[in-house]
Motif scaffolding. Structure first.
Motif, PDB file in Angstrom:
ATOM      1  N   ILE A 130      36.824  32.747  39.595  1.00 11.92           N
ATOM      2  CA  ILE A 130      38.061  32.807  39.994  1.00 11.92           C
ATOM      3  C   ILE A 130      38.470  34.009  39.313  1.00 11.92           C
ATOM      4  O   ILE A 130      38.547  34.003  38.077  1.00 11.92           O
ATOM      5  CB  ILE A 130      38.799  31.499  39.673  1.00 11.92           C
ATOM      6  N   LYS A 131      38.815  35.131  40.179  1.00 10.32           N
ATOM      7  CA  LYS A 131      39.581  36.269  39.203  1.00 10.32           C
ATOM      8  C   LYS A 131      40.922  35.895  38.863  1.00 10.32           C
ATOM      9  O   LYS A 131      41.585  36.103  37.737  1.00 10.32           O
ATOM     10  CB  LYS A 131      39.404  37.535  40.015  1.00 10.32           C
ATOM     11  N   SER A 132      41.590  35.274  39.791  1.00  7.95           N
ATOM     12  CA  SER A 132      43.004  34.878  39.399  1.00  7.95           C
ATOM     13  C   SER A 132      43.437  33.805  40.410  1.00  7.95           C
ATOM     14  O   SER A 132      42.797  33.691  41.512  1.00  7.95           O
ATOM     15  CB  SER A 132      44.087  35.918  39.606  1.00  7.95           C
ATOM     16  N   PRO A 133      44.395  32.986  40.401  1.00  3.61           N
ATOM     17  CA  PRO A 133      44.748  31.856  41.485  1.00  3.61           C
ATOM     18  C   PRO A 133      44.719  32.464  42.775  1.00  3.61           C
ATOM     19  O   PRO A 133      45.494  33.318  43.281  1.00  3.61           O
ATOM     20  CB  PRO A 133      46.173  31.275  41.113  1.00  3.61           C
ATOM     21  N   GLY A 134      43.829  31.876  43.710  1.00  4.54           N
ATOM     22  CA  GLY A 134      43.769  32.038  44.849  1.00  4.54           C
ATOM     23  C   GLY A 134      42.751  33.285  45.288  1.00  4.54           C
ATOM     24  O   GLY A 134      42.431  33.672  46.454  1.00  4.54           O
ATOM     25  N   THR A 135      42.344  33.808  44.243  1.00  8.64           N
ATOM     26  CA  THR A 135      41.262  35.099  44.514  1.00  8.64           C
ATOM     27  C   THR A 135      39.961  34.707  43.903  1.00  8.64           C
ATOM     28  O   THR A 135      39.907  34.562  42.586  1.00  8.64           O
ATOM     29  CB  THR A 135      41.737  36.355  43.654  1.00  8.64           C
ATOM     30  N   ILE A 136      38.797  34.899  44.773  1.00  8.49           N
ATOM     31  CA  ILE A 136      37.395  34.727  44.183  1.00  8.49           C
ATOM     32  C   ILE A 136      36.638  36.086  43.952  1.00  8.49           C
ATOM     33  O   ILE A 136      36.698  36.891  45.055  1.00  8.49           O
ATOM     34  CB  ILE A 136      36.735  33.967  45.174  1.00  8.49           C
ATOM     35  N   LEU A 137      36.005  36.541  42.857  1.00  6.54           N
ATOM     36  CA  LEU A 137      35.660  37.766  42.685  1.00  6.54           C
ATOM     37  C   LEU A 137      33.900  37.452  42.714  1.00  6.54           C
ATOM     38  O   LEU A 137      33.397  36.590  42.060  1.00  6.54           O
ATOM     39  CB  LEU A 137      35.867  38.146  41.363  1.00  6.54           C
ATOM     40  N   MET A 138      33.325  37.947  43.847  1.00  5.44           N
ATOM     41  CA  MET A 138      31.878  38.039  43.975  1.00  5.44           C
ATOM     42  C   MET A 138      31.136  39.122  43.546  1.00  5.44           C
ATOM     43  O   MET A 138      31.320  40.247  44.144  1.00  5.44           O
ATOM     44  CB  MET A 138      31.449  37.689  45.321  1.00  5.44           C
ATOM     45  N   SER A 139      30.359  39.142  42.173  1.00  4.06           N
ATOM     46  CA  SER A 139      29.978  40.247  41.703  1.00  4.06           C
ATOM     47  C   SER A 139      28.565  40.473  42.058  1.00  4.06           C
ATOM     48  O   SER A 139      27.843  41.410  41.298  1.00  4.06           O
ATOM     49  CB  SER A 139      30.111  40.128  40.242  1.00  4.06           C
ATOM     50  N   GLY A 140      28.066  39.775  43.096  1.00  2.00           N
ATOM     51  CA  GLY A 140      26.553  40.026  43.523  1.00  2.00           C
ATOM     52  C   GLY A 140      26.486  39.704  44.929  1.00  2.00           C
ATOM     53  O   GLY A 140      27.385  39.117  45.607  1.00  2.00           O
ATOM     54  N   ARG A 141      25.371  39.923  45.741  1.00  2.00           N
ATOM     55  CA  ARG A 141      25.304  39.929  46.881  1.00  2.00           C
ATOM     56  C   ARG A 141      24.632  38.592  47.284  1.00  2.00           C
ATOM     57  O   ARG A 141      24.458  37.942  48.455  1.00  2.00           O
ATOM     58  CB  ARG A 141      24.565  41.037  47.947  1.00  2.00           C
ATOM     59  N   ILE A 142      23.718  37.943  46.343  1.00  2.00           N
ATOM     60  CA  ILE A 142      23.052  36.935  46.467  1.00  2.00           C
ATOM     61  C   ILE A 142      23.802  35.402  46.850  1.00  2.00           C
ATOM     62  O   ILE A 142      24.853  35.420  46.027  1.00  2.00           O
ATOM     63  CB  ILE A 142      21.796  36.538  45.551  1.00  2.00           C
TER      64      ILE A 142
END
Length: 308
Positions: A130-142
């Motif tokens: 969770i980067k911030s409320p309501g937001t997901i940060l995906m830092s990879g492709r797997i």
């Protein structure tokens, strides 16, 4: 099929969001500002391939009234016990429960607490938070979900639920999630643990990102030693990991972005409750139980106890 995902963080948010994007019937259980933002704006994703929003069904445990076919449990280990009354109230006799936690042995533990349901084991390979409320940060492709029935599951249960487990695999594929319906789930779950536990123990003990382990030196050597201790435990537990598990996990580490850290490390740094008991202290307890020496884990466990 009707899916319920308990927990909407990096794991549950991605499973639920990707299933919703693919048009599957899925509801996310969340709370607080994270839930409020999802309801108002959808679940926001920031990925290496761009940013987008996915409209999702989301509610609290108290508001959920449906009967799901599949429940993904995606909470932290310390919150697991809190999900049991909700699952007992929500599930029907045919509901399949798939725990996706960092802690090894979760499925077996939940099966004891939910004797009338089928509980698999499971794990996930993903770099998301969770980067911030309501937001997901995906830092990879797997993005791979591994799940399956434990050794010793009665044949009658296997015959009844295997078609559903295969349908789950197809739904995950439709959602661009790579599924692995494992015939050796104890081994596969322990293999995932053999990466995330050393990464969490080392990272939290010395407050370092993956970059410090990606280069030759003391931290990389400690990481390898931690993996070797889990390999020794796996042999004693008769759930033997691959002989080249150190090389396998070093390759995974080297493929991470240099700033990557384990969620346990981030939680400790932010003064939050963490999974240190299940990810680190439990390895020391297993060493005592199976008479396996785990000196590096013991040293880091002592260091973390002093820090916390």
């Amino acid at each position: 099929m009707k899916y319920l995902v308990i927990g909407a963080g990096g794991t549950g948010g991605c499973i639920g969001g990707f299933l919703a994007k693919a048009g599957k019937d899925v509801t996310l259980i969340a709370r607080g500002e994270h839930l409020a933002q999802m309801r108002q704006h959808g679940l926001q994703f920031e990925t290496l391939d761009g940013n987008y929003s996915v409209p999702v069904k989301a509610c609290t445990m108290e508001e959920y009234t449906e009967k799901p076919d599949v429940i993904f449990v995606c909470v932290k280990g310390y919150s697991l016990i809190d999900t049991i009354p909700f699952i007992q109230k929500t599930a029907s006799s045919h509901t399949i429960v798939i725990p996706i936690l960092n802690i090894y042995g979760t499925g077996k533990q939940m099966q004891t607490l939910l004797p009338d349901l089928t509980v698999t084991d499971g794990c996930i390979y993903i770099a998301a938070e969770i980067k911030s409320p309501g937001t997901i940060l995906m830092s990879g492709r797997i993005f791979r979900v591994v799940y399956g029935l434990r050794k010793g599951t009665p044949d009658s249960v296997i015959e009844a639920v295997m078609p559903v487990l295969e349908r789950i695999g197809q739904d995950l594929t439709d959602a661009q999630i790579t599924p692995l319906l494992s015939s050796f789930i104890e081994r596969d779950a322990l293999q995932k643990f053999s990466f995330v536990s050393p990464m969490a123990a080392l990272g939290a003990s010395y407050d370092i990102p993956s970059a410090a382990v990606q280069k030759e030196g003391a931290f990389r050597n400690i990481f390898a030693a931690l993996i070797q201790e889990i390999k020794a435990l796996s042999d004693a537990m008769q759930v033997s990991l691959p002989e080249n598990i150190v090389e396998i996990n070093l390759k995974i580490m080297d493929d991470l972005i240099p700033t990557a850290t384990a969620s346990m490390q981030r939680d400790i740094k932010n003064g939050k409750q963490s999974e240190v008991d299940g990810l680190v202290y439990q390895v020391v307890r297993l060493g005592e139980q199976y008479h396996v020496s785990v000196p590096v884990y013991t040293k880091l466990a002592d260091k973390l106890r002093q820090m916390l």
